[in-house]
Enzyme design. Structure first.
Site, PDB file in Angstrom:
ATOM      1  N   HIS A  77       0.783  -1.232   0.000  1.00 28.55           N
ATOM      2  CA  HIS A  77       0.000   0.000   0.000  1.00 28.55           C
ATOM      3  C   HIS A  77       0.820   1.290   0.000  1.00 28.55           C
ATOM      4  O   HIS A  77       0.283   2.364  -0.281  1.00 28.55           O
ATOM      5  CB  HIS A  77      -0.929   0.001   1.215  1.00 28.55           C
ATOM      6  N   TYR A 137     -13.332   5.658  10.333  1.00 29.47           N
ATOM      7  CA  TYR A 137     -12.494   6.135   9.227  1.00 29.47           C
ATOM      8  C   TYR A 137     -13.100   5.655   7.918  1.00 29.47           C
ATOM      9  O   TYR A 137     -13.317   4.461   7.733  1.00 29.47           O
ATOM     10  CB  TYR A 137     -11.087   5.556   9.409  1.00 29.47           C
ATOM     11  N   SER A 163     -12.116   6.042   3.933  1.00 25.21           N
ATOM     12  CA  SER A 163     -11.099   6.540   3.006  1.00 25.21           C
ATOM     13  C   SER A 163     -11.760   7.224   1.811  1.00 25.21           C
ATOM     14  O   SER A 163     -12.716   6.715   1.230  1.00 25.21           O
ATOM     15  CB  SER A 163     -10.236   5.379   2.523  1.00 25.21           C
ATOM     16  N   THR A 181      -5.116  10.321  -0.129  1.00 24.79           N
ATOM     17  CA  THR A 181      -6.457  10.117   0.414  1.00 24.79           C
ATOM     18  C   THR A 181      -6.725  11.144   1.506  1.00 24.79           C
ATOM     19  O   THR A 181      -5.797  11.754   2.040  1.00 24.79           O
ATOM     20  CB  THR A 181      -6.625   8.708   1.021  1.00 24.79           C
TER      21      THR A 181
END
Length: 653
Positions: free
Chosen positions: A375, A487, A489, A500
């Site tokens: 990632h 959260y 994204s 992001t």
């Protein structure tokens, strides 16, 4: 200037096609179109130079948005204390930090204010990559059953992936553009007009069509790249001219060139032949599968890798690191077991994986295909575009068919051999046990709910994403009776080097809805009215985040500025409320596409849930992960199902 530039581009492509024509006439391979998946008239990076820069929000706005996110989570006393700290921060400490951040941003106009800090955040974290960071995305199966044969599907996926890569290298991959009204802008006229404009103003031309080009800088991270473990901070290495693949099977590594000496893609029959040779290699499971070491703490793996390199394995590591990507051929049957499928693509047993590669394309024994990707280098926009394009081509215009015969490849496949001493073998044995204990502590479950879908939500005039997020809040509240840091994204790829932003879907309105729902104090009509308000608020927060007007990345950057300049850390960053909000108990992300069968990731906090979700045209779906000692994902799924039923009933009435 414009005309000569276009002529040069066209002549360059024409020359390339002439060379390819001669090559293919000798090799009897399809035609010149085989080399590239796309031949866009607008160069891939045409809009990159004129992309707008990610804005730095105003301090006052950031303070207001931060407090709004805290309100549903805190008691009145805690909120009063948070308001005092935030006011002090905005009016005092943050002013100096904001000036320095603005100055740094002005001096680095080639990028965004968050890009360097975000790379650094990923590369400095010492946590293992699988479960913690690497997400999974699984393709839908091919509707033509015979094409789900492992060899056939792997070869088609490989062929299309390489054609995508060559289009990207040649800068003729279609630029990524968000079309607000595709009927008016996704047209030949749009491409003609914007393609003729100089790069410095091309974005503005697209804007006149109500089309928004997206950042393409991450696409270069897809191929020929690996994250290398190092003490304190990892690094990413890239070979933009890589010509070879690495393939894993039974814990062994195989490599072969997919481009010839002139940079031309091998024929589908030759690629089929190479993979056929690997699948027919009867070498049993590796006694000491090196890939398991990529499942560990990054500092530990860095030390181990250095040791293994120094006993004569540098060349073998280099082959893996610089390979175009990693193709994994597994022995598992996955089609009829979604739980097994999710676990397999999220973490597996680590024996036939190399989690450090930019991405691994994994194909099971029964032809299920998916991606596990590292990632740090990029986010969902680049990966999903690649994922969708190769799926579309392999299912509509495959190059290999069930009756295609493998071509003799002159035994070009080479098996990588590693020299391992007793110390290295012990590394592997220890890693096997520790990784097994870890992934077996993970609970993973999923839901597919057909009582509501994307189109129905729109019909009821509520945001499908809002309905999903509202359901998560209701499910958590049903189980635990409170509200926590959540959260979601949101991509900021509309800006140069955007990454992001965090959207905070737990709001005062969602709290009011969940409280009222579970206390049975309101009628369905009243609940429906609150739900409409939730949807309006949710859509506004999504819009703000996508336009770079959230508060999370801004506050994070200000914190990094304080660290960079050895300034006292403002009180707000050490506060209860800041840490409570940023402990993402509900970490959520969506990837909605007809090509996606499943997507997911691990929990961010050990007490939390990782929720990958999609609103499909015919159903709602979510994959939920958690750690067994702390939570039970199956219980969350049960509560989520009840929330879907409750919301459906309210909407239907």
């Amino acid at each position: 200037m414009i005309t000569s530039s276009k002529v040069f581009l066209n002549s360059n492509v024409a020359l390339r096609h002439l060379i390819l024509s001669k090559y293919y006439s000798k090799h009897s391979v399809v035609d010149v179109d085989y080399q590239y998946m796309q031949k866009s008239r607008v160069p891939t990076m045409h809009f990159q130079k004129s992309l707008p820069r990610l804005p730095i929000p105003e301090l006052q706005k950031t303070g207001e948005r931060y407090l709004n996110a805290l309100k549903p989570l805190l008691t009145s006393e805690q909120l009063a204390e948070a308001e005092r700290r935030t006011a002090d921060f905005v009016t005092k400490d943050a002013k100096i930090l904001q000036e320095k951040l603005l100055a740094k941003d002005k001096a680095n106009k080639h990028t965004s204010y968050i890009s360097e800090y975000w790379f650094d955040l990923y590369l400095r974290d010492r946590a293992p990559l699988p479960i913690n960071y690497n997400p999974l995305i699984v393709h839908q199966n091919d509707t033509k059953i015979d094409y789900n044969n492992q060899l056939v599907r792997a070869t088609n996926m490989l062929t299309s992936a390489l054609r995508f890569m060559l289009s990207l290298r040649e800068k003729i991959l279609e630029p990524e553009v968000f079309h607000l009204n595709p009927k008016k802008s996704d047209t030949d006229l749009f491409r003609t007009v914007t393609g003729m404009l100089p790069e410095a103003v091309s974005w503005y031309g697209a804007y006149l069509f109500k089309a928004f080009p997206l950042d393409m800088s991450q696409f270069d991270g897809l191929f020929g790249a690996t994250r290398i473990p190092q003490l304190e901070k990892d690094r990413i290495v890239r070979d933009p001219k890589s010509k070879h693949m690495v393939v894993q099977k039974n814990g062994h590594f195989y490599t072969f060139d997919v481009l010839d000496a002139n940079g031309n893609l091998l024929s589908p029959g030759e690629l089929l032949g190479n993979l056929h040779q690997i699948l027919n290699d009867n070498t049993p499971q590796a006694d000491h599968p090196l890939g398991i070491l990529t499942c560990q703490n990054r500092d530990l793996w860095a030390k181990q890798r250095t040791h293994i390199e120094n006993i004569g394995n540098k060349d073998a590591f280099h082959k893996i690191d610089t390979a175009i990507f990693n193709l994994v051929l597994d022995n598992e049957i996955l089609t009829d077991d979604k739980h097994k499928l999710l676990k397999h693509y999220l973490h597996g047993d680590g024996l036939n994986r190399w989690f450090d590669k930019s991405f691994s394309l994994i194909v099971s024994k029964d032809g299920v295909s998916g991606i596990n990707f590292e990632h740090s280098w990029g986010d969902g926009v680049a990966v999903l575009r690649f994922f969708q394009d190769i799926y579309k081509e392999t299912t509509t215009k495959p190059f290999v068919h069930p009756d295609t015969k493998p071509l003799e490849t002159n035994r070009s496949v080479r098996k990588l051999e590693f020299n391992l001493d007793e110390k290295s073998k012990q590394f592997i044995e220890t890693a096997k046990k520790e990784y097994k204990d870890w992934y077996e502590s993970l609970s993973i479950d999923y839901i597919l709910y057909e009582g509501l879908n994307k189109e129905a939500c729109k019909k009821f005039k509520v945001s499908p994403d809002c309905i999903m997020q509202l359901s998560f809040q209701a499910a958590y509240h049903l189980l635990y009776g409170n509200y926590v840091g959540t959260y979601e994204s949101c991509s900021t790829s509309a800006f140069k080097h955007g990454r992001t932003e965090t959207m905070r879907p737990c709001t005062e309105k969602t709290k009011q809805f969940c409280d009222s729902l579970h206390m049975n104090k309101m009628s369905n009509n009243e609940l429906r009215a609150i739900m409409q308000e939730c949807s309006v608020s949710h859509s506004e927060l999504i819009k703000e985040a996508a336009m770079g007007q959230g508060f999370d990345r801004h506050m994070f950057a200000l914190k990094k500025i304080a660290e960079d300049n050895n300034l006292p850390m403002p009180e707000v960053y050490n506060s209860y409320e800041y840490n409570f909000l940023n402990k993402s108990i509900l970490s959520t992300s969506t990837l909605s596409s007809p090509s996606v069968m499943a997507g997911g990731f691990g929990p961010v906090a050990k007490e939390g849930f990782g929720i990958g979700y999609s609103a499909f045209t015919d159903k709602l779906g979510a994959a939920v992960t958690s750690y067994k000692p702390h939570n039970d994902s199956s219980k969350f799924i049960e509560a989520l199902h009840k929330s879907f039923l409750d919301i459906t009933k309210i909407l239907s009435n």
